[in-house]
Scaffold this active site. Structure first.
Site, PDB file in Angstrom:
ATOM      1  N   ASP A   1       0.424  -1.164  -0.174  1.00 15.40           N
ATOM      2  CA  ASP A   1       0.011   0.164   0.223  1.00 15.40           C
ATOM      3  C   ASP A   1       1.202   1.113   0.395  1.00 15.40           C
ATOM      4  O   ASP A   1       2.158   1.258  -0.221  1.00 15.40           O
ATOM      5  CB  ASP A   1      -0.967   0.053   0.706  1.00 15.40           C
ATOM      6  CG  ASP A   1      -0.505  -0.415   2.629  1.00 15.40           C
ATOM      7  OD1 ASP A   1       0.816  -1.049   2.501  1.00 15.40           O
ATOM      8  OD2 ASP A   1      -0.734   0.439   3.438  1.00 15.40           O
TER       9      ASP A   1
ATOM     10  N   GLU B   1       0.188  -1.373   5.612  1.00 16.62           N
ATOM     11  CA  GLU B   1       0.780  -0.672   6.524  1.00 16.62           C
ATOM     12  C   GLU B   1       0.771   0.205   7.324  1.00 16.62           C
ATOM     13  O   GLU B   1       1.571   1.282   8.070  1.00 16.62           O
ATOM     14  CB  GLU B   1       2.658  -0.873   5.775  1.00 16.62           C
ATOM     15  CG  GLU B   1       4.036  -0.447   6.853  1.00 16.62           C
ATOM     16  CD  GLU B   1       4.542   0.773   7.045  1.00 16.62           C
ATOM     17  OE1 GLU B   1       4.995   0.746   7.548  1.00 16.62           O
ATOM     18  OE2 GLU B   1       3.447   1.862   6.292  1.00 16.62           O
TER      19      GLU B   1
HETATM   20 ZN   LIG Z   1       6.854   2.301   3.987  1.00 17.38          ZN
END
Ligand SMILES: [Zn+2]
Length: 365
Positions: A79, A137
């Site tokens: 992401d 993340e």
């Molecule tokens: Zn990163």
């Protein structure tokens, strides 16, 4: 089945690692929108007989099971932070060097491209490899795909060593500092400010706390050969009732970034000693991660990729491996200072350097 789904983007893992970085960046995957890129990664890796591919929500795990005596886990998140008119990517010459410009180029699709390419090409690596590509993340920790894997399938994260391909200027950054946040509560006695002698001022009671902080000398701890700088800072202060009231409560919020040779308990104990006589509440606590660079497998890795390792100061997902007893480092292309910036860009030769470094290590006999 994504394998036959024509809407799944096709990744060419045989392309150069900078070109593969570009292919990955041009599949927009802001946190929460990773399904298409995870489908693409799963589909591309499923074509290889030497990999066992496992899907967990929008995380994809691919691993070799060649029965080698050691295993390394190499992980990267799929992401990105939100796009800001910086996709699709462009190739530009900047300061005489070719750069790939756009969202995700630094954080961290360069590292993901290197991992994907090597996952496909290294059919018989010197040690078994678990490749992890995960979601969420860049958002709240409870959504983190690696954290979910650690809860659902800790067996998939098992290994002798782990590498996260987060941007580190293509050098090795080991471990990370831990972090603790505390609220120090000061109390007093409320009174009308016209008759202040009837009260006790809680904001004034914060003065000795601030004096302790101002005089505090942060320590430096050497851990496995790397020097970690600590920090102890007020990051917030609240108090006050009204413009004519002696306040009976005030709070100083303090953040302690502590070296990875302190456990969370030792970090809190240190705060109790520093702020002896003051009441506080712990509102956030995460352990650091030792760099683990003293292990033979880590030394071989360092020798293969070259350069001088540096400590990582910010908390990163390497700590999730550390919690499972797996030493972990960051090693990836790109300047971390450019992560999340609107002019995010990576020098393509750094992507190639990381590919060469990892390839040299994973093919050494
Ligand atoms: Zn990163």
């Amino acid at each position: 089945m994504p394998v036959t789904d024509p809407t799944v983007p096709v990744l060419d893992l045989g392309a150069s690692s900078p070109d593969l970085t570009r292919q990955l960046c041009d599949i927009e995957s802001v946190s929460g929108n990773e399904q298409r890129i995870a489908d693409a990664v799963e589909t591309a890796l499923s074509a290889f007989d030497h990999l066992e591919v496992i899907r967990d929500a929008d995380a994809v795990v691919a691993r070799t099971n060649a029965g080698k005596p050691q295993r390394v886990v190499i992980a990267g998140h799929l992401d990105t932070v939100p796009v800001n008119a910086n996709l699709p990517t462009t190739l530009e010459m900047i300061d005489g060097e070719e750069h790939l410009v756009g969202r995700g180029t630094v954080d961290m699709k360069g590292g993901v491209a290197v991992a994907l390419k090597l996952a496909a090409e290294l059919t018989d690596p010197a040690i078994d490899v678990t490749w992890i590509f995960y979601d969420h993340e860049e958002v709240a920790a409870e959504l983190n795909g690696l954290g979910r894997l650690a809860r659902n399938r800790p067996d998939l994260m098992a290994g002798d060593f782990a590498i996260i391909g987060e941007p580190s200027n293509a050098t090795v950054e080991g471990g990370c500092n831990g972090t603790a946040r505390i609220d120090i509560q000061l109390t007093g006695l409320r009174a009308h400010s016209a008759r202040a002698w009837m009260g006790e001022n809680a904001i004034h009671a914060a003065a000795p706390v601030l004096a302790i902080l101002a005089a505090y000398e942060p320590e430096r701890h050497e851990v496995d050969g790397l020097v970690y700088r600590e920090g102890l800072n007020a990051v917030g202060i609240t108090g006050g009732v009204a413009g004519n009231v002696i306040p009976d409560a005030a709070t100083v919020t303090v953040n302690f970034r502590f070296a990875p040779d302190r456990s969370t308990e030792q970090a809190i104990q240190h705060l109790r000693e520093v702020f002896a006589g003051f009441e506080f509440e712990v509102t956030d606590l995460a352990s650091g991660a030792r760099p683990g660079l003293d292990a033979p497998i880590a030394r071989d890795f360092l020798a293969a990729v070259g350069g001088t390792p540096a400590p990582k100061y910010g908390w990163t997902d390497v700590a999730r491996f550390s919690e499972l007893g797996v030493p972990a480092v960051n090693y990836g292309p790109g300047n971390p200072l450019r992560a999340h910036a609107d002019d995010e860009r990576v020098a393509t030769n750094e992507i190639v350097a990381c590919e060469q470094g990892l390839r040299a290590w994973l093919t050494a006999r």
